[in-house]
Design a protein around this motif. Structure first.
Motif, PDB file in Angstrom:
ATOM      1  N   GLN A 241       8.835  -2.873 -10.703  1.00 19.09           N
ATOM      2  CA  GLN A 241       9.410  -2.603 -12.024  1.00 19.09           C
ATOM      3  C   GLN A 241      10.213  -1.315 -12.055  1.00 19.09           C
ATOM      4  O   GLN A 241      11.066  -1.139 -12.912  1.00 19.09           O
ATOM      5  CB  GLN A 241       8.300  -2.587 -13.073  1.00 19.09           C
ATOM      6  CG  GLN A 241       7.640  -3.947 -13.125  1.00 19.09           C
ATOM      7  CD  GLN A 241       7.026  -4.265 -14.457  1.00 19.09           C
ATOM      8  OE1 GLN A 241       7.275  -3.596 -15.442  1.00 19.09           O
ATOM      9  NE2 GLN A 241       6.220  -5.286 -14.474  1.00 19.09           N
ATOM     10  N   SER A 242       9.903  -0.387 -11.151  1.00 23.41           N
ATOM     11  CA  SER A 242      10.638   0.875 -11.124  1.00 23.41           C
ATOM     12  C   SER A 242      11.793   0.813 -10.125  1.00 23.41           C
ATOM     13  O   SER A 242      12.618   1.724 -10.081  1.00 23.41           O
ATOM     14  CB  SER A 242       9.711   2.033 -10.719  1.00 23.41           C
ATOM     15  OG  SER A 242       8.621   2.158 -11.602  1.00 23.41           O
ATOM     16  N   GLY A 243      11.813  -0.226  -9.274  1.00 25.26           N
ATOM     17  CA  GLY A 243      12.855  -0.312  -8.246  1.00 25.26           C
ATOM     18  C   GLY A 243      12.717   0.772  -7.196  1.00 25.26           C
ATOM     19  O   GLY A 243      13.686   1.427  -6.815  1.00 25.26           O
ATOM     20  N   VAL A 244      11.488   0.989  -6.743  1.00 27.61           N
ATOM     21  CA  VAL A 244      11.242   2.045  -5.744  1.00 27.61           C
ATOM     22  C   VAL A 244      10.293   1.530  -4.661  1.00 27.61           C
ATOM     23  O   VAL A 244       9.665   0.478  -4.813  1.00 27.61           O
ATOM     24  CB  VAL A 244      10.601   3.308  -6.381  1.00 27.61           C
ATOM     25  CG1 VAL A 244      11.535   3.943  -7.394  1.00 27.61           C
ATOM     26  CG2 VAL A 244       9.234   2.987  -7.018  1.00 27.61           C
ATOM     27  N   ARG A 245      10.179   2.299  -3.571  1.00 28.52           N
ATOM     28  CA  ARG A 245       9.170   2.051  -2.547  1.00 28.52           C
ATOM     29  C   ARG A 245       8.217   3.231  -2.526  1.00 28.52           C
ATOM     30  O   ARG A 245       8.603   4.369  -2.807  1.00 28.52           O
ATOM     31  CB  ARG A 245       9.812   1.867  -1.174  1.00 28.52           C
ATOM     32  CG  ARG A 245      10.655   0.599  -1.097  1.00 28.52           C
ATOM     33  CD  ARG A 245      11.448   0.528   0.187  1.00 28.52           C
ATOM     34  NE  ARG A 245      10.563   0.311   1.316  1.00 28.52           N
ATOM     35  CZ  ARG A 245      10.505   1.088   2.392  1.00 28.52           C
ATOM     36  NH1 ARG A 245      11.279   2.150   2.485  1.00 28.52           N
ATOM     37  NH2 ARG A 245       9.687   0.808   3.364  1.00 28.52           N
ATOM     38  N   ILE A 246       6.971   2.930  -2.202  1.00 28.55           N
ATOM     39  CA  ILE A 246       5.924   3.964  -2.167  1.00 28.55           C
ATOM     40  C   ILE A 246       5.361   4.064  -0.757  1.00 28.55           C
ATOM     41  O   ILE A 246       5.126   3.038  -0.102  1.00 28.55           O
ATOM     42  CB  ILE A 246       4.806   3.617  -3.192  1.00 28.55           C
ATOM     43  CG1 ILE A 246       5.264   3.976  -4.614  1.00 28.55           C
ATOM     44  CG2 ILE A 246       3.498   4.331  -2.849  1.00 28.55           C
ATOM     45  CD1 ILE A 246       4.293   3.579  -5.717  1.00 28.55           C
ATOM     46  N   ARG A 247       5.171   5.306  -0.300  1.00 27.32           N
ATOM     47  CA  ARG A 247       4.427   5.515   0.942  1.00 27.32           C
ATOM     48  C   ARG A 247       3.006   5.890   0.570  1.00 27.32           C
ATOM     49  O   ARG A 247       2.772   6.843  -0.177  1.00 27.32           O
ATOM     50  CB  ARG A 247       5.056   6.634   1.771  1.00 27.32           C
ATOM     51  CG  ARG A 247       4.268   6.900   3.061  1.00 27.32           C
ATOM     52  CD  ARG A 247       4.799   8.101   3.825  1.00 27.32           C
ATOM     53  NE  ARG A 247       6.171   7.915   4.240  1.00 27.32           N
ATOM     54  CZ  ARG A 247       7.129   8.827   4.084  1.00 27.32           C
ATOM     55  NH1 ARG A 247       6.872   9.980   3.509  1.00 27.32           N
ATOM     56  NH2 ARG A 247       8.356   8.579   4.496  1.00 27.32           N
ATOM     57  N   LEU A 248       2.064   5.094   1.071  1.00 22.43           N
ATOM     58  CA  LEU A 248       0.658   5.288   0.735  1.00 22.43           C
ATOM     59  C   LEU A 248      -0.050   5.842   1.969  1.00 22.43           C
ATOM     60  O   LEU A 248      -0.050   5.204   3.029  1.00 22.43           O
ATOM     61  CB  LEU A 248       0.093   3.912   0.352  1.00 22.43           C
ATOM     62  CG  LEU A 248      -1.305   3.808  -0.213  1.00 22.43           C
ATOM     63  CD1 LEU A 248      -1.440   4.618  -1.487  1.00 22.43           C
ATOM     64  CD2 LEU A 248      -1.615   2.335  -0.504  1.00 22.43           C
ATOM     65  N   ASN A 249      -0.614   7.056   1.824  1.00 25.15           N
ATOM     66  CA  ASN A 249      -1.307   7.680   2.958  1.00 25.15           C
ATOM     67  C   ASN A 249      -2.758   7.229   2.925  1.00 25.15           C
ATOM     68  O   ASN A 249      -3.563   7.754   2.153  1.00 25.15           O
ATOM     69  CB  ASN A 249      -1.222   9.208   2.863  1.00 25.15           C
ATOM     70  CG  ASN A 249       0.215   9.669   2.751  1.00 25.15           C
ATOM     71  OD1 ASN A 249       1.104   9.114   3.396  1.00 25.15           O
ATOM     72  ND2 ASN A 249       0.465  10.665   1.907  1.00 25.15           N
ATOM     73  N   ILE A 250      -3.105   6.257   3.762  1.00 24.61           N
ATOM     74  CA  ILE A 250      -4.402   5.608   3.597  1.00 24.61           C
ATOM     75  C   ILE A 250      -5.573   6.480   4.042  1.00 24.61           C
ATOM     76  O   ILE A 250      -6.712   6.190   3.723  1.00 24.61           O
ATOM     77  CB  ILE A 250      -4.459   4.207   4.255  1.00 24.61           C
ATOM     78  CG1 ILE A 250      -4.257   4.281   5.762  1.00 24.61           C
ATOM     79  CG2 ILE A 250      -3.446   3.280   3.626  1.00 24.61           C
ATOM     80  CD1 ILE A 250      -4.413   2.911   6.432  1.00 24.61           C
ATOM     81  N   ASP A 251      -5.284   7.576   4.771  1.00 28.52           N
ATOM     82  CA  ASP A 251      -6.407   8.478   5.088  1.00 28.52           C
ATOM     83  C   ASP A 251      -6.756   9.371   3.901  1.00 28.52           C
ATOM     84  O   ASP A 251      -7.747  10.101   3.949  1.00 28.52           O
ATOM     85  CB  ASP A 251      -6.173   9.305   6.359  1.00 28.52           C
ATOM     86  CG  ASP A 251      -4.750   9.760   6.537  1.00 28.52           C
ATOM     87  OD1 ASP A 251      -3.843   9.135   5.952  1.00 28.52           O
ATOM     88  OD2 ASP A 251      -4.531  10.758   7.246  1.00 28.52           O
ATOM     89  N   THR A 252      -5.974   9.318   2.812  1.00 26.15           N
ATOM     90  CA  THR A 252      -6.310  10.145   1.646  1.00 26.15           C
ATOM     91  C   THR A 252      -6.999   9.333   0.538  1.00 26.15           C
ATOM     92  O   THR A 252      -7.301   9.883  -0.520  1.00 26.15           O
ATOM     93  CB  THR A 252      -5.037  10.781   1.043  1.00 26.15           C
ATOM     94  OG1 THR A 252      -4.163   9.727   0.627  1.00 26.15           O
ATOM     95  CG2 THR A 252      -4.331  11.678   2.042  1.00 26.15           C
ATOM     96  N   LEU A 253      -7.247   8.047   0.751  1.00 27.78           N
ATOM     97  CA  LEU A 253      -7.825   7.233  -0.329  1.00 27.78           C
ATOM     98  C   LEU A 253      -9.194   7.771  -0.730  1.00 27.78           C
ATOM     99  O   LEU A 253     -10.056   7.992   0.126  1.00 27.78           O
ATOM    100  CB  LEU A 253      -7.956   5.771   0.122  1.00 27.78           C
ATOM    101  CG  LEU A 253      -6.644   5.039   0.387  1.00 27.78           C
ATOM    102  CD1 LEU A 253      -6.911   3.617   0.869  1.00 27.78           C
ATOM    103  CD2 LEU A 253      -5.763   5.027  -0.854  1.00 27.78           C
ATOM    104  N   PRO A 254      -9.409   8.001  -2.026  1.00 27.76           N
ATOM    105  CA  PRO A 254     -10.697   8.551  -2.461  1.00 27.76           C
ATOM    106  C   PRO A 254     -11.830   7.543  -2.248  1.00 27.76           C
ATOM    107  O   PRO A 254     -11.731   6.389  -2.677  1.00 27.76           O
ATOM    108  CB  PRO A 254     -10.482   8.837  -3.948  1.00 27.76           C
ATOM    109  CG  PRO A 254      -9.357   7.952  -4.354  1.00 27.76           C
ATOM    110  CD  PRO A 254      -8.494   7.765  -3.152  1.00 27.76           C
TER     111      PRO A 254
END
Ligand code: ADP
Ligand code: MG
Length: 352
Positions: A241-254
């Motif tokens: 919906q925002s027309g963007v890509r996200i980088r998700l750092n999976i070692d930071t997941l709470p």
């Protein structure tokens, strides 16, 4: 056809709805289908926020009668909580609910109904909503559909305004509240010790109402969604919906203390794709910090973790919209570490 293709193909008549509603005095549809809740401008100063969610026996909770009987309180609580969570995801203040109940004969008992009602009203008092009406029918299976409504100020009159899914900008940081993956683990391991420790996360979710309100009040948040169908899939809605890509750092997941004991890849799988977290995921420009004091005794300890950033803009066809990294290295088909092979990242969908 996926769940989302179905919705957008047959029910996205937003334009027609907007024109019709705008014809009625000053009442206007500000946000129709496509977000966590719809927004109607009811007067110059405030807006009505509405959503509906349905819980079906055998899909959202066990098919098994002994389970449905044992979980009466939790089912009552959760059916309110999941709706309140969608209001929280807009930054709204929940106000009331309507309850449509399709009730099997064998649950129309003093024991079941009084426990269900206790759970329902416990949630109502916790989240500040009143039951103002509903509908009761008989059915073979238990089906609970709740419509929840709340209010939020109109931006022109106040700094507060709804936070939609569509405003994330390149450079924004991505945050999530609480911990993720707990409910998914509890669902799949009802009988092991860790699953038991996490079962309250599955059965009694705590929508982050105060955090949503604090973000709306503070201003600056560019997008928000509640994490109900899996973190990657729900962040994907913000991306689309925002027309963007996200980088998700999976070692930071709470990660909750019990979930930290689970093998890394199984835990990450729960955290990336598992449903029923009811946490808030949101984006803020790099210069703005998340609110540090909000809430009350129940919510004051909700931590907020930065889990990634918005890396570039993209069109709907550019896939994947979510890029995973682990210890600064991209997680891809060619280099799936810490996974042995790239996981399937789709979250929960009713149709595929
Ligand atoms: P959420 O997970 O926040 O409850 P959903 O993914 O279920 O949201 O729905 C996505 C959007 O599609 C929402 O804005 C919802 O209102 C809308 N939607 C879902 N089903 C229907 C339907 N049958 N008719 C109209 N709108 C729908
Ligand atoms: Mg939602």
């Amino acid at each position: 056809m996926t769940e989302f293709e179905l919705i957008y193909r047959y029910f996205d008549q937003q334009k027609a709805a907007l024109d019709q509603a705008n014809a009625v005095d000053s009442v206007a549809v500000v946000k129709g289908l496509g977000d966590d809740a719809a927004v109607i401008a009811i007067n110059a100063g405030s807006q009505l926020v509405s959503c509906v969610d349905t819980l079906v026996q055998g899909r959202h909770f066990s098919e098994d009668w002994s389970q449905v009987e044992a979980l009466a309180f939790a089912i009552g609580f959760k059916s309110v909580a999941v709706n309140v969570s969608d209001l929280a995801a807009m930054g709204a203040t929940p106000h009331h609910i309507l309850l449509a109940l399709a009730l099997p004969e064998r649950l129309a008992t003093e024991t079941w109904l009084s426990e269900f009602a206790k759970g329902l009203f416990h949630a109502c008092s916790q989240f500040g909503v009143q039951l103002i009406g509903g509908d009761t029918t008989r059915n073979d299976k238990l089906v609970i559909s709740i419509t929840a409504q709340g209010f939020i100020a109109n931006k022109k009159h106040n700094s507060q305004s709804p936070i939609y899914r569509n405003g994330a900008k390149v450079g924004d940081k991505v945050y999530v509240s609480g911990t993720v993956g707990d409910a998914c683990y509890a669902l799949h391991h009802p009988d092991d010790e860790i699953g038991r420790q996490l079962s309250h996360r599955l059965h009694m979710p705590m929508p982050r109402v105060k955090l949503g309100q604090a973000l709306a009040q503070q201003g600056g948040a560019t997008a928000m969604i509640d994490v109900s169908d899996g973190l990657v899939q729900d962040l994907g809605h913000i991306c689309q919906q925002s027309g963007v890509r996200i980088r998700l750092n999976i070692d930071t997941l709470p990660t909750s203390t019990p979930l930290q004991q689970v093998a890394l890849t199984e835990r990450l799988h729960c955290q990336l794709t598992g449903g029923d977290d009811y946490e808030l995921a949101f984006t803020l420009p790099a210069g703005i910090s998340p609110p540090d004091s909000y809430g009350n005794a129940d919510t004051a300890n909700t931590k907020i973790t930065c889990i990634g950033e918005v890396i570039d803009s993209c069109s709907a066809k550019d896939l994947p919209v979510i890029e995973l990294t682990y210890q600064d290295s991209a997680v891809t088909d060619a280099t799936p570490y810490p996974f042995s092979k790239m996981p399937h990242l789709q979250g929960f969908q009713h149709f595929n």
